[in-house]
Write an enzyme that holds these catalytic residues in place. Structure first.
Site, mmCIF file in Angstrom:
data_model
loop_
_atom_site.group_PDB
_atom_site.id
_atom_site.type_symbol
_atom_site.label_atom_id
_atom_site.label_comp_id
_atom_site.label_asym_id
_atom_site.label_seq_id
_atom_site.Cartn_x
_atom_site.Cartn_y
_atom_site.Cartn_z
ATOM 1 N N LYS A 208 0.857 -1.141 0.007
ATOM 2 C CA LYS A 208 -0.082 0.038 -0.050
ATOM 3 C C LYS A 208 0.873 1.178 0.012
ATOM 4 C CE LYS A 208 -2.591 0.630 3.425
ATOM 5 N NZ LYS A 208 -4.051 0.294 4.452
ATOM 6 N N GLU A 214 10.362 -5.648 3.433
ATOM 7 C CA GLU A 214 10.296 -7.157 2.954
ATOM 8 C C GLU A 214 9.931 -7.322 1.618
ATOM 9 O OE1 GLU A 214 9.142 -7.335 7.355
ATOM 10 O OE2 GLU A 214 8.842 -5.999 5.823
ATOM 11 N N GLY A 265 -4.328 -3.739 6.082
ATOM 12 C CA GLY A 265 -3.841 -4.629 5.513
ATOM 13 C C GLY A 265 -4.938 -5.978 5.816
ATOM 14 N N GLU A 352 -3.676 -8.717 15.968
ATOM 15 C CA GLU A 352 -3.255 -7.507 15.397
ATOM 16 C C GLU A 352 -4.252 -6.469 15.721
ATOM 17 O OE1 GLU A 352 -0.119 -7.109 12.189
ATOM 18 O OE2 GLU A 352 -1.830 -6.069 11.477
ATOM 19 N N HIS A 383 -4.623 -35.191 16.211
ATOM 20 C CA HIS A 383 -3.094 -35.834 16.494
ATOM 21 C C HIS A 383 -2.180 -34.824 16.992
ATOM 22 C CE1 HIS A 383 -5.108 -39.583 15.070
ATOM 23 N NE2 HIS A 383 -5.886 -38.908 14.708
#
Length: 523
Positions: A208, A214, A265, A352, A383
């Protein structure tokens, strides 16, 4: 209208109320009575949650006293709800109009979002028809989204959820992939697996701000890889960004699709952030059905009665469990392999949003908010961590999700039942086992029970519409809880501190402690 939870009269009534024993309460009549009907074929079954008619009445009082619907209507009407960032909260508007026009400056925001939807439709039709091709002139076969956080978790979870549906209904278009982690091994694995299809792969860069560290690092890595293969990145990459970002008018991309600051986001799966890759992967009509399902959940969320509003009732029971009973976490347990990454998305969406210790005005609060969220698809989770859920020290409320039918239609009769029947039998068995427990003189085999759970059950299969409804149910649940807790569910300052410090380290401005750490891990 905006007050802390512990100032509400209904909250004090909840604190004084007697907790329900599930061992005694869980009966046929209760299961049949404690159900809220939703749209898109969903039911919210809460008979195995620790509430009774008295507590439910108090929860309705809490909803009314907290002005829940007034706040929701203010939000969808375009009032500035995100105070710390001075922003509206408009993700509901990406999938339909719930109120009158929402204007930002001179821009009609619904018109802005629908214009971007039309851009997606036109672009995807050109890609799918072969009008837009790769560097080599071949039709695209694969699509790779480059993004992190809300630009990855939600869209990835939704793509995984709809792949079997798309195969069965012949809606599979481009094969979706995702690169998110700045760890170069993440990109390497995706690019290596593309193999000879690298020259027919379309990349979506999602940022955005246009400055996400990153994401931009991964963009440069991908572009270098494409160039090394003799390919032109500008002919194989689009961007999803804001109109004011440095990416918006760059010639490095085939096309730019726009989102705005009014959609966080983690709430952006129904915006262009999710829309471009879902439409390229499965066709725009599938994405449109997904939006319709989300809009149905939003309309259900407008009902002031907790007995006709699944997300509101889910939210209020969750507040009771966290802030009154003190349960520290919630497990999300979808009995559908298609939802294997859905708990990871909800982890970000919830934690968040509501992992806060100050109210919306920046003042400290003393009651518990925002439980820890984790989960895994059933029966795999059985499991794994179910041992702790059944007999561990912490009582953790459980949220089961189930479907009447499978997506792919592949099933077989064995030992008197089909695979889908076995799946749902496991689901129901777990709900009852958690609630009732089991007495045994051998303490190793003794189960206390009294472990609360609910079930969101769809009478159909996992489809684009039911996925959209499910996603919006949780978005609205989290929003309602933020309203009750009087916190801002739409900023995320806790994400920023580490980012800022990372930039300091990379620029060489770190203090002695950080330098010692960096030295210890250097080559």
């Amino acid at each position: 209208m905006w007050k802390n939870l512990d100032t509400r009269l209904a909250f004090n009534e909840l604190v004084k109320s007697e907790c329900v024993s599930l061992k005694k309460a869980l009966t046929k009549n209760r299961i049949q009575e404690f159900v809220v009907e939703g749209s898109a074929g969903f039911q919210f079954l809460y008979g195995a949650r620790q509430v009774d008619k008295n507590i439910l009445a108090i929860l309705q009082e809490l909803a009314d006293e907290s002005h829940i619907q007034d706040k929701f209507k203010a939000l969808v009407s375009g009032e500035v709800i995100n105070l710390s960032e001075n922003r509206m909260v408009l993700h509901h508007l990406t999938r339909g109009q719930l109120a009158g026009s929402v204007i930002d400056g001179n821009v009609d925001k619904r018109a802005f979002y629908t214009n971007e939807l039309q851009k997606i439709r036109t672009f995807c039709e050109s890609v799918h028809s072969g009008k837009i091709t790769s560097t080599s002139g071949k039709p695209f076969t694969d699509v790779v989204q480059i993004g992190i956080g809300g630009s990855d978790l939600g869209p990835r979870a939704c793509c995984i959820a709809l792949q079997n549906y798309a195969i069965r209904t012949k809606n599979a278009k481009l094969q979706p992939h995702f690169i998110s982690n700045v760890d170069p091994d993440d990109a390497f694995q995706v690019l290596y697996n593309l193999g000879e299809r690298l020259d027919t792969s379309l990349f979506i860069l999602v940022s955005k701000s246009g400055t996400t560290q990153e994401t931009l690092a991964n963009e440069q890595l991908v572009k270098a890889y494409l160039k090394d293969a003799g390919l032109n990145p500008s002919k194989q990459m689009v961007t999803v960004t804001s109109e004011t970002s440095p990416l918006a008018k760059s010639s490095d991309y085939l096309q730019a699709f726009f989102m705005d600051d009014h959609i966080g986001g983690r709430y952006s799966s129904t915006s262009v952030c999710g829309g471009v890759i879902l439409s390229l992967s499965f066709g725009f009509d599938v994405f449109e059905s997904f939006l319709q399902g989300a809009h149905l959940a939003d309309k259900d969320a407008l009902n002031p009665s907790i007995f006709e509003n699944p997300s509101l009732l889910d939210a209020l029971i969750g507040v009771y469990e966290c802030s009154v009973l003190g349960f520290p976490a919630t497990a999300i347990l979808p009995y559908s392999q298609g939802l294997s990454r859905f708990p990871a998305h909800l982890q970000q969406l919830d934690m968040e949003s509501n992992g806060k210790t100050v109210n919306r005005f920046g003042e400290p609060i003393t009651y518990k908010t925002g439980p820890l969220i984790f989960g895994e698809s059933g029966t795999n989770g059985q499991h794994s961590f179910y041992q702790s859920l059944h007999q561990g020290c912490h009582c953790i409320p459980l949220q089961f999700i189930g479907f009447a039918s499978s997506q792919g239609g592949l099933d077989i009769q064995s030992s008197g039942s089909t695979s889908q029947e076995k799946l749902n039998a496991n689901l129901i068995a777990q709900i009852v086992a958690f609630a009732r427990g089991k007495d045994d003189s051998n303490k190793n085999k003794h189960f206390n029970g009294e472990r609360p759970s609910s079930l969101l059950f769809c009478k159909n299969a996992l489809t684009p519409e039911s996925l959209g409804y499910l996603l919006a149910h949780y978005e609205n649940k989290i929003m309602f809880q933020g309203f009750v807790w009087n916190i801002n569910s739409f900023d995320q300052e806790g994400v920023q501190l580490g980012k800022v410090l990372t930039k300091t380290i990379l620029s060489g401005g770190a203090d002695e402690t950080i330098q010692a750490y960096m030295k210890s891990i250097s080559k």
